[in-house]
Scaffold this motif. Structure first.
Motif, PDB file in Angstrom:
ATOM      1  N   VAL A   1       3.901  13.713   8.923  1.00  0.00           N
ATOM      2  CA  VAL A   1       2.936  12.650   9.176  1.00  0.00           C
ATOM      3  C   VAL A   1       2.456  12.180   7.808  1.00  0.00           C
ATOM      4  N   GLU A   2       2.486  10.892   7.597  1.00  0.00           N
ATOM      5  CA  GLU A   2       2.043  10.327   6.326  1.00  0.00           C
ATOM      6  C   GLU A   2       0.783   9.505   6.547  1.00  0.00           C
TER       7      GLU A   2
ATOM      8  N   ASP B   1       4.887   8.309  11.165  1.00  0.00           N
ATOM      9  CA  ASP B   1       5.881   9.372  11.177  1.00  0.00           C
ATOM     10  C   ASP B   1       6.887   9.052  10.081  1.00  0.00           C
ATOM     11  N   SER B   2       7.147   9.983   9.188  1.00  0.00           N
ATOM     12  CA  SER B   2       8.049   9.706   8.077  1.00  0.00           C
ATOM     13  C   SER B   2       9.467   9.378   8.532  1.00  0.00           C
ATOM     14  N   LYS B   3       9.839   9.771   9.744  1.00  0.00           N
ATOM     15  CA  LYS B   3      11.168   9.437  10.269  1.00  0.00           C
ATOM     16  C   LYS B   3      11.229   7.997  10.760  1.00  0.00           C
ATOM     17  N   ARG B   4      10.063   7.381  11.020  1.00  0.00           N
ATOM     18  CA  ARG B   4      10.010   5.997  11.506  1.00  0.00           C
ATOM     19  C   ARG B   4       8.992   5.211  10.682  1.00  0.00           C
ATOM     20  N   PRO B   5       9.272   4.991   9.403  1.00  0.00           N
ATOM     21  CA  PRO B   5       8.284   4.381   8.509  1.00  0.00           C
ATOM     22  C   PRO B   5       7.904   2.940   8.853  1.00  0.00           C
ATOM     23  N   GLY B   6       8.651   2.288   9.694  1.00  0.00           N
ATOM     24  CA  GLY B   6       8.329   0.912  10.058  1.00  0.00           C
ATOM     25  C   GLY B   6       7.223   0.796  11.095  1.00  0.00           C
TER      26      GLY B   6
ATOM     27  N   MET C   1       0.848  -1.176   0.000  1.00  0.00           N
ATOM     28  CA  MET C   1       0.000   0.000   0.000  1.00  0.00           C
ATOM     29  C   MET C   1       0.896   1.242   0.000  1.00  0.00           C
ATOM     30  N   GLU C   2       0.513   2.219  -0.741  1.00  0.00           N
ATOM     31  CA  GLU C   2       1.286   3.449  -0.871  1.00  0.00           C
ATOM     32  C   GLU C   2       0.998   4.409   0.282  1.00  0.00           C
ATOM     33  N   TRP C   3       2.048   5.112   0.730  1.00  0.00           N
ATOM     34  CA  TRP C   3       1.926   6.128   1.763  1.00  0.00           C
ATOM     35  C   TRP C   3       2.052   7.498   1.120  1.00  0.00           C
ATOM     36  N   ARG C   4       1.310   8.474   1.640  1.00  0.00           N
ATOM     37  CA  ARG C   4       1.327   9.821   1.079  1.00  0.00           C
ATOM     38  C   ARG C   4       1.502  10.845   2.195  1.00  0.00           C
ATOM     39  N   LYS C   5       2.170  11.925   1.867  1.00  0.00           N
ATOM     40  CA  LYS C   5       2.276  13.043   2.797  1.00  0.00           C
ATOM     41  C   LYS C   5       1.741  14.281   2.105  1.00  0.00           C
TER      42      LYS C   5
END
Length: 51
Positions: free
Chosen positions: A16-17, A27-32, A1-5
């Motif tokens: 925030v994505e 959080d884009s700094k912690r994508p996992g 699935m795609e993430w968007r910001k």
């Protein structure tokens, strides 16, 4: 699935994505790590921010 910001984030990495289907945020700094959310909660947040 795609993430968007937000397009207003530009090239920033501290964003925030939202998952494309609006079922989670991360959080884009912690994508996992992601937080599941309801679509209603996302809609309510967007509505409040748009005021």
């Amino acid at each position: 699935m795609e993430w968007r910001k937000s397009s207003r984030s530009g090239n920033a990495t501290n964003c925030v994505e939202f998952r494309q289907d609006l079922s989670a945020v991360r959080d884009s700094k912690r994508p996992g790590v992601s937080l599941p959310v309801s679509r209603d909660a996302v809609r309510e947040l967007i509505t409040k921010l748009a005021r």
